[in-house]
Design a protein around this motif. Structure first.
Motif, PDB file in Angstrom:
ATOM      1  N   GLU A  98       0.679  -1.235  -0.138  1.00 49.24           N
ATOM      2  CA  GLU A  98       0.052  -0.019  -0.062  1.00 49.24           C
ATOM      3  C   GLU A  98       0.791   1.295   0.061  1.00 49.24           C
ATOM      4  N   THR A  99       1.951   1.343   0.722  1.00 51.86           N
ATOM      5  CA  THR A  99       2.914   2.405   0.889  1.00 51.86           C
ATOM      6  C   THR A  99       3.422   2.701  -0.513  1.00 51.86           C
ATOM      7  N   GLU A 100       3.852   1.738  -1.138  1.00 53.45           N
ATOM      8  CA  GLU A 100       4.696   1.741  -2.291  1.00 53.45           C
ATOM      9  C   GLU A 100       3.677   2.379  -3.144  1.00 53.45           C
ATOM     10  N   ARG A 101       2.403   1.880  -3.313  1.00 55.54           N
ATOM     11  CA  ARG A 101       1.258   2.252  -4.482  1.00 55.54           C
ATOM     12  C   ARG A 101       1.325   3.715  -4.209  1.00 55.54           C
ATOM     13  N   ILE A 102       0.937   4.060  -2.881  1.00 55.23           N
ATOM     14  CA  ILE A 102       0.572   5.755  -2.670  1.00 55.23           C
ATOM     15  C   ILE A 102       1.768   6.388  -2.873  1.00 55.23           C
ATOM     16  N   VAL A 103       2.739   5.962  -2.313  1.00 54.11           N
ATOM     17  CA  VAL A 103       4.008   6.801  -2.893  1.00 54.11           C
ATOM     18  C   VAL A 103       4.268   7.010  -4.236  1.00 54.11           C
ATOM     19  N   SER A 104       3.737   5.838  -5.024  1.00 54.17           N
ATOM     20  CA  SER A 104       4.044   6.112  -6.452  1.00 54.17           C
ATOM     21  C   SER A 104       2.965   7.352  -6.986  1.00 54.17           C
ATOM     22  N   HIS A 105       1.871   7.471  -6.412  1.00 58.06           N
ATOM     23  CA  HIS A 105       0.833   8.189  -6.844  1.00 58.06           C
ATOM     24  C   HIS A 105       1.176   9.669  -6.545  1.00 58.06           C
ATOM     25  N   ILE A 106       1.833   9.779  -5.349  1.00 62.13           N
ATOM     26  CA  ILE A 106       2.201  11.299  -4.727  1.00 62.13           C
ATOM     27  C   ILE A 106       3.571  11.458  -5.733  1.00 62.13           C
ATOM     28  N   LYS A 107       4.428  10.731  -5.821  1.00 63.76           N
ATOM     29  CA  LYS A 107       5.404  11.002  -6.816  1.00 63.76           C
ATOM     30  C   LYS A 107       4.875  11.598  -8.334  1.00 63.76           C
ATOM     31  N   ARG A 108       3.870  10.865  -8.855  1.00 62.52           N
ATOM     32  CA  ARG A 108       3.329  11.062 -10.198  1.00 62.52           C
ATOM     33  C   ARG A 108       2.636  12.494 -10.014  1.00 62.52           C
ATOM     34  N   TYR A 109       1.897  12.590  -8.951  1.00 61.30           N
ATOM     35  CA  TYR A 109       1.181  13.970  -8.894  1.00 61.30           C
ATOM     36  C   TYR A 109       2.256  15.097  -8.967  1.00 61.30           C
ATOM     37  N   PHE A 110       3.144  15.145  -8.088  1.00 59.70           N
ATOM     38  CA  PHE A 110       4.239  16.041  -7.923  1.00 59.70           C
ATOM     39  C   PHE A 110       4.637  16.308  -9.481  1.00 59.70           C
TER      40      PHE A 110
ATOM     41  N   ASP B 248       3.396  15.468 -12.436  1.00 61.69           N
ATOM     42  CA  ASP B 248       2.439  15.927 -13.429  1.00 61.69           C
ATOM     43  C   ASP B 248       1.768  17.226 -13.065  1.00 61.69           C
ATOM     44  N   GLU B 249       1.396  17.411 -12.029  1.00 63.83           N
ATOM     45  CA  GLU B 249       0.652  18.473 -11.655  1.00 63.83           C
ATOM     46  C   GLU B 249       1.424  19.637 -11.272  1.00 63.83           C
ATOM     47  N   LEU B 250       2.525  19.505 -10.605  1.00 70.35           N
ATOM     48  CA  LEU B 250       3.323  20.569 -10.056  1.00 70.35           C
ATOM     49  C   LEU B 250       4.723  20.770 -10.900  1.00 70.35           C
ATOM     50  N   ASP B 251       4.983  19.919 -11.634  1.00 70.69           N
ATOM     51  CA  ASP B 251       6.310  20.033 -12.441  1.00 70.69           C
ATOM     52  C   ASP B 251       7.296  19.910 -11.843  1.00 70.69           C
TER      53      ASP B 251
END
Length: 81
Positions: free
Chosen positions: A10-22, A24-27
C-alpha cells in the motif's frame, strides 16, 4: 483511534501516486523518501478527518438501513383481534 498503518505494498502504491502527482501537476520531482514522509504527515494530520467522515457516512447508512429493517419487521406483524 490508533495511527494509520499501511502495508508495504500500500505504501509503495501511494508513494507512487504522490510522486506522479508532483511530477504531472506541480512539474516537480520528489523522491520516494520525501513522498513517504509526506504520506506519513497526511496520515497523521489529515487522516483522522477522513476517517471520521467515513464513520459519519457509515453511521448515516446504518441508521437508514436499520429504519428500513424496522419497516420490514412491521410488515410481518399479524393483526390482533
Amino acid at each position: 483511534m490508533s495511527d494509520v498503518k499501511f502495508t508495504k505494498d500500500e505504501t509503495e502504491r501511494i508513494v507512487s501516486h504522490i510522486k506522479r502527482y508532483f511530477n504531472d501537476e506541480l512539474d516537480q520531482e520528489i523522491g520516494g523518501f520525501e513522498a513517504e514522509f509526506l504520506l506519513d504527515f497526511f496520515a497523521r494530520e489529515i487522516g483522522p478527518a477522513f476517517y471520521n467522515r467515513g464513520l459519519s457516512d457509515a453511521r448515516v447508512l446504518f441508521a437508514a438501513k436499520a429504519d428500513e429493517i424496522g419497516y420490514l419487521v412491521e410488515e410481518l406483524e399479524k393483526p390482533v383481534s
